[in-house]
Design an enzyme around this catalytic site. Structure first.
Site, PDB file in Angstrom:
ATOM      1  N   TYR A 196       3.458 -13.106   4.257  1.00  0.00           N
ATOM      2  CA  TYR A 196       1.897 -12.837   3.659  1.00  0.00           C
ATOM      3  C   TYR A 196       1.312 -13.281   2.481  1.00  0.00           C
ATOM      4  O   TYR A 196       2.192 -13.627   1.311  1.00  0.00           O
ATOM      5  CB  TYR A 196       1.979 -11.318   3.453  1.00  0.00           C
ATOM      6  CG  TYR A 196       1.566 -10.293   2.759  1.00  0.00           C
ATOM      7  CD1 TYR A 196       0.450 -10.979   2.848  1.00  0.00           C
ATOM      8  CD2 TYR A 196       2.389  -9.216   2.025  1.00  0.00           C
ATOM      9  CE1 TYR A 196      -0.980  -9.722   2.467  1.00  0.00           C
ATOM     10  CE2 TYR A 196       0.838  -8.647   2.050  1.00  0.00           C
ATOM     11  CZ  TYR A 196      -0.354  -8.777   1.962  1.00  0.00           C
ATOM     12  OH  TYR A 196      -1.146  -8.054   1.167  1.00  0.00           O
ATOM     13  N   ARG A 220      -1.834 -10.706  -6.230  1.00  0.00           N
ATOM     14  CA  ARG A 220      -0.591  -9.925  -6.647  1.00  0.00           C
ATOM     15  C   ARG A 220       0.584 -11.074  -6.887  1.00  0.00           C
ATOM     16  O   ARG A 220       1.088 -10.307  -7.313  1.00  0.00           O
ATOM     17  CB  ARG A 220      -0.605  -8.939  -5.132  1.00  0.00           C
ATOM     18  CG  ARG A 220      -1.878  -7.546  -4.985  1.00  0.00           C
ATOM     19  CD  ARG A 220      -0.515  -6.354  -4.131  1.00  0.00           C
ATOM     20  NE  ARG A 220      -1.743  -5.657  -3.627  1.00  0.00           N
ATOM     21  CZ  ARG A 220      -1.559  -4.398  -4.607  1.00  0.00           C
ATOM     22  NH1 ARG A 220      -0.566  -4.844  -5.814  1.00  0.00           N
ATOM     23  NH2 ARG A 220      -2.302  -3.569  -4.475  1.00  0.00           N
ATOM     24  N   THR A 257       0.713  -1.102   0.459  1.00  0.00           N
ATOM     25  CA  THR A 257      -0.067   0.216  -0.266  1.00  0.00           C
ATOM     26  C   THR A 257       1.014   1.524   0.020  1.00  0.00           C
ATOM     27  O   THR A 257       0.463   2.562  -0.580  1.00  0.00           O
ATOM     28  CB  THR A 257      -1.131  -0.223   1.227  1.00  0.00           C
ATOM     29  OG1 THR A 257      -1.822  -1.637   0.805  1.00  0.00           O
ATOM     30  CG2 THR A 257      -2.020   1.281   1.394  1.00  0.00           C
TER      31      THR A 257
END
Length: 290
Positions: A134, A139, A47
């Site tokens: 993660y 993605r 982000t």
């Protein structure tokens, strides 16, 4: 790792019109989150548009957040990539003394199989640092299956948590049901944050949370207390804005929200672009509803 419980926020990187880093806006953003109940801050995640920051900028952003935070909230640092040896080298060479853990995205583009993913995180565990796995298949192009996560969690105590963002909620529940006690799971998907917390997760690493820290933190707190009815009232109020901010990619939507709030200016670095006019109008209308 109970320090990393509740709402962690994946901080954006604010830019000026010339696309230099806007450190004054970053200060405002950090203060806004500390004052409104955010539990911990995640620096240089996806982000943050970390892929478009050079090393000097990353270093300055990290130092700035450490300075502004001044030990008030726990901090997590994003260090990831698709070259395992390079990620290990970066983790070993980075001063992580101000951070409680490293958030490391699974290798993207290469598309390793489950054994490759296991070996990647085994190598990261060898650094001795606290690592948050993660998993974000949308993605990276591949999914860390629950069995691989559980294998890693049981074998390496310093792999302390997974930020799980698979689109399959059963995968979250499988991990929560079978994980060792010292391993935690947080939602990496804002819309799943409450149901997953109610199932026993330690909350969320959130994007929308940095714009609505008070509401989001209250929702997760109610969820952790098992007060589903009250928590879902907040969830239902937040769900439309949460969907809208991801409609044209991240952090496109949340940057528009934060700019409307007067915290930052609405600039992104290519290849990302600002929200379309039609999305802006939808977000603005939903912000008024909230």
């Amino acid at each position: 790792m109970n320090k990393l419980s509740g709402v962690g926020v994946a901080l954006i990187t604010p830019f000026n019109e010339d696309l230099s880093v806007d450190f004054d806006a970053l200060t405002r953003l950090v203060e806004f989150n500390i004052e409104n109940g955010t539990s911990y801050l995640v620096v240089l995640g996806t982000t943050a548009e970390a892929a478009t920051l050079n090393e000097e900028e990353k270093d300055k952003v990290v130092k700035h957040v450490i300075k502004v935070n001044n030990g008030r909230l726990p901090l997590v640092l994003g260090i990831g990539g698709n070259n395992t040896a390079e990620v290990v080298k970066q983790i070993n060479e980075t001063d992580t003394s101000a951070f409680d853990a490293i958030l490391s995205v699974s290798p993207y583009y290469n598309k390793p199989n489950q054994e490759g993913l296991y070996q990647h995180y085994k190598a990261l565990a060898s650094t001795g640092k606290n690592i948050i796995i993660y998993n974000v298949p949308s993605r990276t192009g591949q999914n860390i299956e629950a069995s691989t996560t559980l294998r890693l969690a049981k074998e390496f105590p310093n792999l302390v948590m997974i930020k799980e963002a698979a689109a399959n909620i059963n995968q979250y529940f499988d991990i929560l049901r079978q994980k060792p006690e010292n391993f935690s799971l947080v939602s990496g998907d804002d819309e799943f944050a409450l149901p997953v917390t109610l199932a026993g997760a330690d909350g969320v690493i959130s994007v929308i949370g940095q714009a609505y820290p008070k509401a989001f933190s209250q929702m997760i707190k109610l969820g952790q207390e098992g007060n589903a009815k009250e928590a879902y009232k907040i969830h239902n109020k937040m769900v439309d804005i949460t969907r809208l901010i991801f409609a044209e990619g991240n952090p496109t939507g949340v940057k528009y929200v934060l700019a409307e709030m007067g915290i930052i200016k609405n600039y992104l670095r290519l290849p990302l672009v600002a929200a379309s006019e039609s999305l802006e109008q939808k977000i603005k209308a939903e912000m008024a509803n909230i």
